[in-house]
Scaffold this motif. Structure first.
Motif, PDB file in Angstrom:
ATOM      1  N   UNK A  41       0.824  -1.206   0.000  1.00 44.73           N
ATOM      2  CA  UNK A  41       0.000   0.000   0.000  1.00 44.73           C
ATOM      3  C   UNK A  41       0.861   1.260   0.000  1.00 44.73           C
ATOM      4  N   UNK A  42       2.057   1.164   0.561  1.00 46.63           N
ATOM      5  CA  UNK A  42       2.968   2.311   0.631  1.00 46.63           C
ATOM      6  C   UNK A  42       4.303   1.966  -0.014  1.00 46.63           C
ATOM      7  N   UNK A  43       4.282   1.058  -0.997  1.00 45.18           N
ATOM      8  CA  UNK A  43       5.506   0.618  -1.651  1.00 45.18           C
ATOM      9  C   UNK A  43       6.079  -0.606  -0.955  1.00 45.18           C
ATOM     10  N   UNK A  44       7.149  -1.118  -1.529  1.00 46.23           N
ATOM     11  CA  UNK A  44       7.809  -2.309  -0.999  1.00 46.23           C
ATOM     12  C   UNK A  44       9.279  -1.979  -0.783  1.00 46.23           C
ATOM     13  N   UNK A  45       9.786  -2.313   0.391  1.00 44.13           N
ATOM     14  CA  UNK A  45      11.193  -2.083   0.678  1.00 44.13           C
ATOM     15  C   UNK A  45      11.971  -3.381   0.466  1.00 44.13           C
ATOM     16  N   UNK A  46      13.259  -3.258   0.410  1.00 42.13           N
ATOM     17  CA  UNK A  46      14.125  -4.438   0.318  1.00 42.13           C
ATOM     18  C   UNK A  46      13.890  -5.341   1.527  1.00 42.13           C
ATOM     19  N   UNK A  47      13.716  -4.741   2.704  1.00 43.59           N
ATOM     20  CA  UNK A  47      13.467  -5.526   3.919  1.00 43.59           C
ATOM     21  C   UNK A  47      12.177  -6.335   3.808  1.00 43.59           C
ATOM     22  N   UNK A  48      11.149  -5.765   3.166  1.00 48.62           N
ATOM     23  CA  UNK A  48       9.901  -6.505   2.962  1.00 48.62           C
ATOM     24  C   UNK A  48      10.154  -7.767   2.138  1.00 48.62           C
ATOM     25  N   UNK A  49      10.924  -7.627   1.067  1.00 45.25           N
ATOM     26  CA  UNK A  49      11.254  -8.776   0.211  1.00 45.25           C
ATOM     27  C   UNK A  49      12.057  -9.820   0.992  1.00 45.25           C
ATOM     28  N   UNK A  50      13.009  -9.360   1.794  1.00 43.58           N
ATOM     29  CA  UNK A  50      13.829 -10.266   2.606  1.00 43.58           C
ATOM     30  C   UNK A  50      12.949 -11.012   3.610  1.00 43.58           C
ATOM     31  N   UNK A  51      12.044 -10.297   4.270  1.00 40.36           N
ATOM     32  CA  UNK A  51      11.173 -10.926   5.279  1.00 40.36           C
ATOM     33  C   UNK A  51      10.274 -11.993   4.661  1.00 40.36           C
ATOM     34  N   UNK A  76       7.734  -0.790 -11.838  1.00 40.57           N
ATOM     35  CA  UNK A  76       7.023   0.374 -12.365  1.00 40.57           C
ATOM     36  C   UNK A  76       6.357   0.035 -13.690  1.00 40.57           C
ATOM     37  N   UNK A  77       6.992  -0.825 -14.471  1.00 38.21           N
ATOM     38  CA  UNK A  77       6.451  -1.161 -15.789  1.00 38.21           C
ATOM     39  C   UNK A  77       5.502  -2.359 -15.753  1.00 38.21           C
ATOM     40  N   UNK A  78       5.169  -2.835 -14.565  1.00 40.37           N
ATOM     41  CA  UNK A  78       4.252  -3.973 -14.444  1.00 40.37           C
ATOM     42  C   UNK A  78       2.806  -3.489 -14.527  1.00 40.37           C
ATOM     43  N   UNK A  79       1.963  -4.225 -15.250  1.00 40.59           N
ATOM     44  CA  UNK A  79       0.549  -3.839 -15.298  1.00 40.59           C
ATOM     45  C   UNK A  79      -0.127  -4.049 -13.942  1.00 40.59           C
ATOM     46  N   UNK A  80      -1.158  -3.261 -13.692  1.00 37.24           N
ATOM     47  CA  UNK A  80      -1.925  -3.405 -12.456  1.00 37.24           C
ATOM     48  C   UNK A  80      -2.791  -4.649 -12.573  1.00 37.24           C
ATOM     49  N   UNK A  88      -4.085   2.074  -4.566  1.00 34.31           N
ATOM     50  CA  UNK A  88      -2.777   2.646  -4.238  1.00 34.31           C
ATOM     51  C   UNK A  88      -2.393   3.751  -5.224  1.00 34.31           C
ATOM     52  N   UNK A  89      -2.873   3.646  -6.461  1.00 42.46           N
ATOM     53  CA  UNK A  89      -2.491   4.585  -7.516  1.00 42.46           C
ATOM     54  C   UNK A  89      -3.553   5.636  -7.820  1.00 42.46           C
ATOM     55  N   UNK A  90      -4.492   5.816  -6.906  1.00 37.03           N
ATOM     56  CA  UNK A  90      -5.518   6.842  -7.054  1.00 37.03           C
ATOM     57  C   UNK A  90      -4.849   8.205  -7.223  1.00 37.03           C
ATOM     58  N   UNK A  91      -5.294   8.984  -8.204  1.00 35.78           N
ATOM     59  CA  UNK A  91      -4.713  10.307  -8.454  1.00 35.78           C
ATOM     60  C   UNK A  91      -3.587  10.290  -9.475  1.00 35.78           C
ATOM     61  N   UNK A  92      -3.131   9.113  -9.868  1.00 39.16           N
ATOM     62  CA  UNK A  92      -2.060   9.010 -10.865  1.00 39.16           C
ATOM     63  C   UNK A  92      -2.655   8.798 -12.251  1.00 39.16           C
ATOM     64  N   UNK A  93      -1.843   9.011 -13.267  1.00 36.66           N
ATOM     65  CA  UNK A  93      -2.289   8.832 -14.648  1.00 36.66           C
ATOM     66  C   UNK A  93      -2.081   7.379 -15.071  1.00 36.66           C
ATOM     67  N   UNK A  94      -3.129   6.800 -15.664  1.00 36.82           N
ATOM     68  CA  UNK A  94      -3.070   5.423 -16.144  1.00 36.82           C
ATOM     69  C   UNK A  94      -3.312   5.379 -17.643  1.00 36.82           C
ATOM     70  N   UNK A 107      -6.710   8.552 -12.644  1.00 36.59           N
ATOM     71  CA  UNK A 107      -7.550   7.620 -11.891  1.00 36.59           C
ATOM     72  C   UNK A 107      -8.206   8.406 -10.761  1.00 36.59           C
ATOM     73  N   UNK A 108      -9.521   8.633 -10.881  1.00 37.61           N
ATOM     74  CA  UNK A 108     -10.213   9.484  -9.906  1.00 37.61           C
ATOM     75  C   UNK A 108     -11.127   8.711  -8.964  1.00 37.61           C
ATOM     76  N   UNK A 109     -11.449   7.464  -9.305  1.00 35.22           N
ATOM     77  CA  UNK A 109     -12.299   6.667  -8.426  1.00 35.22           C
ATOM     78  C   UNK A 109     -11.977   5.195  -8.614  1.00 35.22           C
ATOM     79  N   UNK A 110     -12.008   4.459  -7.492  1.00 40.10           N
ATOM     80  CA  UNK A 110     -11.775   3.016  -7.504  1.00 40.10           C
ATOM     81  C   UNK A 110     -12.789   2.381  -6.562  1.00 40.10           C
TER      82      UNK A 110
END
Length: 155
Positions: A41-51, A76-80, A88-94, A107-110
């Motif tokens: 929801x707030x991105x993925x860190x390296x630690x998240x992947x390790x865990x 970034x280039x992966x499709x939703x 998570x991407x509300x407000x961004x251009x799709x 993206x104005x509503x989900x």
């Protein structure tokens, strides 16, 4: 219990400990190469992947089944692929491809059934010559979406 069932169960337990992280894809090849793709929801860190990797790897016995494991974040280039990614991407251009058209907009509503995109378009004036800028908005059901990608802009 099959190898796939063990991996799935361990992955689910690992994700339970990190509620902001969610599964995008789990692929296990014939050669027991395990590929896990996660997002957050707030991105993925390296630690998240390790865990997540440790939650799986430390609970499997290589003596029983030799395997390789890769845990990665959705790029970034992966499709939703799921509703949580759209939220998570509300407000961004799709850029959204449907069966009949390609639409690029904010993206104005989900919600659970559809997304809503908004954009500006140049259209012929209703009266007189020339064109005018109009606001457009369209609801797109998930069932109509063939591919949706976040547009990356550099300011």
């Amino acid at each position: 219990m099959t190898f796939r069932e063990k991996v799935t169960e361990l992955l689910e337990k690992g994700l339970e400990e990190k509620p902001s992280i969610f599964l995008i894809d789990l692929n296990i090849s014939d050669g027991f190469k395990v590929m896990v793709t996660i997002d957050g929801d707030h991105g993925v860190t390296l630690q998240d992947c390790i865990d997540i990797s440790r939650a799986i790897e430390h609970n499997l016995d290589r003596e029983e089944q030799d395997f390789s494991l890769e845990v990665a974040s959705a790029g970034v280039s992966s499709p939703l692929k799921n509703v949580r990614q759209y939220k998570k991407n509300l407000g961004r251009t799709l850029k959204v491809k449907t069966g009949s058209e390609n639409i690029e907009g904010e993206l104005v509503e989900v919600n659970e059934e559809f997304i809503t995109l908004a954009w500006q378009a140049r259209e012929p004036k209703k009266i007189g010559k020339g064109k005018e800028t109009v606001q457009k908005q369209q609801q797109i059901p998930y069932s109509d979406i063939k591919e949706a990608m976040v547009t990356i802009t550099f300011n």
